[in-house]
Design a protein around this motif. Structure first.
Motif, mmCIF file in Angstrom:
data_model
loop_
_atom_site.group_PDB
_atom_site.id
_atom_site.type_symbol
_atom_site.label_atom_id
_atom_site.label_comp_id
_atom_site.label_asym_id
_atom_site.label_seq_id
_atom_site.Cartn_x
_atom_site.Cartn_y
_atom_site.Cartn_z
ATOM 1 N N CYS A 142 1.723 5.071 0.590
ATOM 2 C CA CYS A 142 0.485 4.798 -0.142
ATOM 3 C C CYS A 142 -0.528 4.034 0.703
ATOM 4 C CB CYS A 142 0.791 4.010 -1.415
ATOM 5 S SG CYS A 142 1.879 4.876 -2.586
ATOM 6 N N ALA A 146 -5.055 3.959 1.417
ATOM 7 C CA ALA A 146 -5.392 2.839 0.531
ATOM 8 C C ALA A 146 -6.891 2.582 0.452
ATOM 9 C CB ALA A 146 -4.666 1.573 0.989
ATOM 10 N N PRO A 149 -9.172 5.703 -2.494
ATOM 11 C CA PRO A 149 -8.347 5.977 -3.682
ATOM 12 C C PRO A 149 -8.420 7.421 -4.165
ATOM 13 C CG PRO A 149 -9.525 3.904 -3.939
ATOM 14 C CD PRO A 149 -10.082 4.561 -2.707
ATOM 15 N N ARG A 190 0.136 -0.498 -2.653
ATOM 16 C CA ARG A 190 -1.205 -0.028 -2.279
ATOM 17 C C ARG A 190 -1.695 1.096 -3.191
ATOM 18 N NH1 ARG A 190 -2.247 -1.782 2.960
ATOM 19 N NH2 ARG A 190 -4.418 -1.315 2.453
ATOM 20 N N PRO A 192 -3.540 2.459 -6.200
ATOM 21 C CA PRO A 192 -4.570 1.865 -7.069
ATOM 22 C C PRO A 192 -4.162 1.914 -8.537
ATOM 23 C CG PRO A 192 -5.256 4.043 -6.333
ATOM 24 C CD PRO A 192 -4.009 3.707 -5.561
#
Length: 303
Positions: A142, A146, A149, A190, A192
């Motif tokens: 992720c 990051a 998003p 990370r 969202p």
């Protein structure tokens, strides 16, 4: 002592899905509150696995039995040290949990082997028939997206043509690629908040939409393994972490014994020798005494 009686009864009654404090209290004829306290104490001592479900379930850990049966997928990872026995037993309980196993969150410092542990769990699930032999193991970090998003969500869930600038075709996501297998979310902290919300909807209902879709509902059968270096409450939504009832802590490398470090060194050098198709001879004294200050042992071996 009462706690010893509780532990013996827990071992006698433990089933794959675990047993609750009220069930154990009824079997022993003790007060539920006392049994609950004893079970939590056993979990803290590494003698029981606590499964965060409703109700909370417990399984006994028998280190001796685990040591005798550690050959196979986990043997090289454990080495000769019992430090990882509770984590391994938790992993096995999560894999066995009916009907399709539990989603897992693996916690630990950088370099403790979270990714390797997740892959070993996947191999173990295949070995015992809980996953098909051809089940995919899809890894997604992720942290790689990051700062974007929208692109991160497109990578995970797929996207519809025109969903965002540059999306010039329909695209399948990691979740669909992992269908009937495992999706491993590394550095899940990370992810969202909107991504976390989509995930817990998928975990609850088995449905999701590609980015930009409004009418089509897609389905997939995927087990979610995730990992992070931070405590989940510091970066993840509570509604997200609730969907990961099995939380596994891996101890830092500096807290492992020399015997376990030696087993890990041997394991990684054997892998590298097989990759190079050459014999490798080294003196391991420096590696055994390495303090591992925030860096993975594997990085040191390959430096």
């Amino acid at each position: 002592m009462r706690i010893d009686i509780v532990y013996d009864k827990l071992k006698a009654l433990s089933v794959e899905s675990g047993i609750s404090a009220p069930q154990l209290a009824e079997a022993l004829g003790y007060a539920r509150a006392n049994i609950s306290n004893d079970l939590n104490s056993l979990a803290a001592e590494g003698k029981a696995v606590k499964i965060k479900d409703k109700p909370v379930l417990f399984q006994a850990i028998n280190p001796g039995a685990l040591a005798r049966n550690s050959e196979g997928e986990f043997a090289q990872f454990i080495g000769s040290n019992a430090n990882l026995f509770p984590a391994i037993e938790q992993a096995k309980a999560a894999v066995f949990y009916p009907p399709n196993g539990m989603n897992m969150l693996i916690l630990g410092e950088t370099g403790v082997g979270k990714s390797l542990f997740a892959e070993l769990m996947y191999q173990y699930a295949k070995a015992i028939g809980k996953l098909p032999a051809q089940a995919p193991f899809v890894i997604f970090n992720c942290a790689d997206y990051a700062n974007n998003p929208q692109l991160l969500l497109a990578q995970l869930f797929g996207c519809k043509k025109g969903a965002y600038t540059g999306a010039d075709e329909d695209k399948i996501g990691m979740l669909e690629k992992a269908n009937h297998g495992v999706l491993f979310l590394d550095e899940v902290r990370r992810l969202p908040p909107e991504g976390q919300e989509i995930f817990f909807t998928f975990i609850d209902k088995g449905i999701f939409r590609r980015l930009g879709e409004t009418q089509v509902e897609r389905t997939a059968s995927v087990r979610i393994f995730s990992a992070t270096t931070e405590e989940p409450d510091s970066s993840l939504l509570h509604t997200f972490t609730r969907r990961f009832p099995m939380v596994i802590h891996l101890p830092a490398l500096r807290k492992r014994t020399f015997q376990e470090r030696f087993a890990l060194i041997q394991f990684f050098f054997n892998q590298e020798a097989a990759h190079l198709q050459e014999s490798i001879c080294v003196s391991v004294n420096a590696l055994l005494s390495y303090d591992c200050p925030g860096l993975p042992l594997l990085w040191w071996l390959k430096a």
